[in-house]
Design a protein around this motif. Structure first.
Motif, PDB file in Angstrom:
ATOM      1  N   ARG A  82       0.841  -1.301   0.497  1.00 52.85           N
ATOM      2  CA  ARG A  82       0.177  -0.119   0.078  1.00 52.85           C
ATOM      3  C   ARG A  82       0.813   0.914   0.050  1.00 52.85           C
ATOM      4  N   ALA A  84       1.797   5.362  -0.600  1.00 51.02           N
ATOM      5  CA  ALA A  84       0.910   5.826  -0.452  1.00 51.02           C
ATOM      6  C   ALA A  84       2.218   7.359  -1.372  1.00 51.02           C
ATOM      7  N   CYS A  86       2.162  11.228  -0.629  1.00 55.63           N
ATOM      8  CA  CYS A  86       1.989  12.112   0.188  1.00 55.63           C
ATOM      9  C   CYS A  86       3.342  13.286  -0.627  1.00 55.63           C
ATOM     10  N   ILE A  91      -0.681  14.236   5.611  1.00 55.89           N
ATOM     11  CA  ILE A  91      -0.560  13.309   4.265  1.00 55.89           C
ATOM     12  C   ILE A  91      -0.204  12.243   5.044  1.00 55.89           C
ATOM     13  N   ALA A  95      -1.911   8.556   5.921  1.00 60.07           N
ATOM     14  CA  ALA A  95      -1.656   6.847   5.056  1.00 60.07           C
ATOM     15  C   ALA A  95      -1.562   6.473   5.895  1.00 60.07           C
ATOM     16  N   ARG A  96      -0.677   6.473   7.331  1.00 62.79           N
ATOM     17  CA  ARG A  96      -0.318   4.991   7.993  1.00 62.79           C
ATOM     18  C   ARG A  96      -1.927   4.873   9.013  1.00 62.79           C
ATOM     19  N   ASN A  99      -4.737   4.033   5.967  1.00 67.29           N
ATOM     20  CA  ASN A  99      -4.663   3.546   5.101  1.00 67.29           C
ATOM     21  C   ASN A  99      -3.427   1.805   5.583  1.00 67.29           C
ATOM     22  N   ALA A 101      -0.239   2.226   5.430  1.00 69.45           N
ATOM     23  CA  ALA A 101       0.454   2.519   4.348  1.00 69.45           C
ATOM     24  C   ALA A 101       1.502   1.476   4.195  1.00 69.45           C
ATOM     25  N   ILE A 104       5.692   5.183   1.433  1.00 71.37           N
ATOM     26  CA  ILE A 104       5.380   6.512   0.953  1.00 71.37           C
ATOM     27  C   ILE A 104       6.310   6.616  -0.423  1.00 71.37           C
TER      28      ILE A 104
END
Length: 142
Positions: A82, A84, A86, A91, A95-96, A99, A101, A104
């Motif tokens: 996943r 993301a 950023c 953001i 994302a963490r 989501n 994520a 990054i």
């Protein structure tokens, strides 16, 4: 923590600064990126970072290209990844948190090196909240 990093020709300076920051914090970094500004293909590096994370060789990944989009798309082709994109630390935190994520993606042409380091720091130090977000994250993989 073990971190895998990869970048294309837009990100050697970013990578160098991020690696220095990570190593100063005691992290182990695997470098899959280019160290020159000669044109290269970002998928080659995105796939290597995603493989490290998906195979458990790295806890998290960092990918860098001009817009952050192409390398993120490449990494996201891997099962369980996943990535993301950023551009600000808020953001990166979301994302963490929301989501989960695990990679990054940083747009080198649209952020400063200092912003990139701040995003990486926030990303690595923010936990997934789980709860209602876990159900949603579970629906990401097909």
């Amino acid at each position: 923590m073990k971190i895998s990093i990869g970048n294309d020709h837009a990100g050697p300076d970013y990578k160098k600064a991020i690696v220095q920051f990570l190593e100063s914090k005691g992290h182990t970094v695997t470098n899959h990126g280019t160290d020159t500004f000669d044109s290269v293909d970002y998928p080659d590096f995105g796939h290597k970072v995603a493989t490290d994370v998906s195979e458990g060789k790295a806890d998290f990944g960092i990918v860098i290209c001009g817009s952050g989009n192409g390398i993120a798309m490449s990494a996201n082709k891997h099962q369980g990844i996943r990535t993301a994109l950023c551009w600000i630390k808020e953001i990166a935190a979301l994302a963490r948190q929301h989501n989960d994520a695990n990679i990054i993606s940083i747009p080198a042409r649209y952020t400063s090196i200092q912003q990139a380091i701040e995003m990486v720091d926030v990303f690595l130090n923010t936990n997934f909240e789980g709860g209602r977000h876990a159900t949603r994250v579970g629906k990401i993989s097909c």
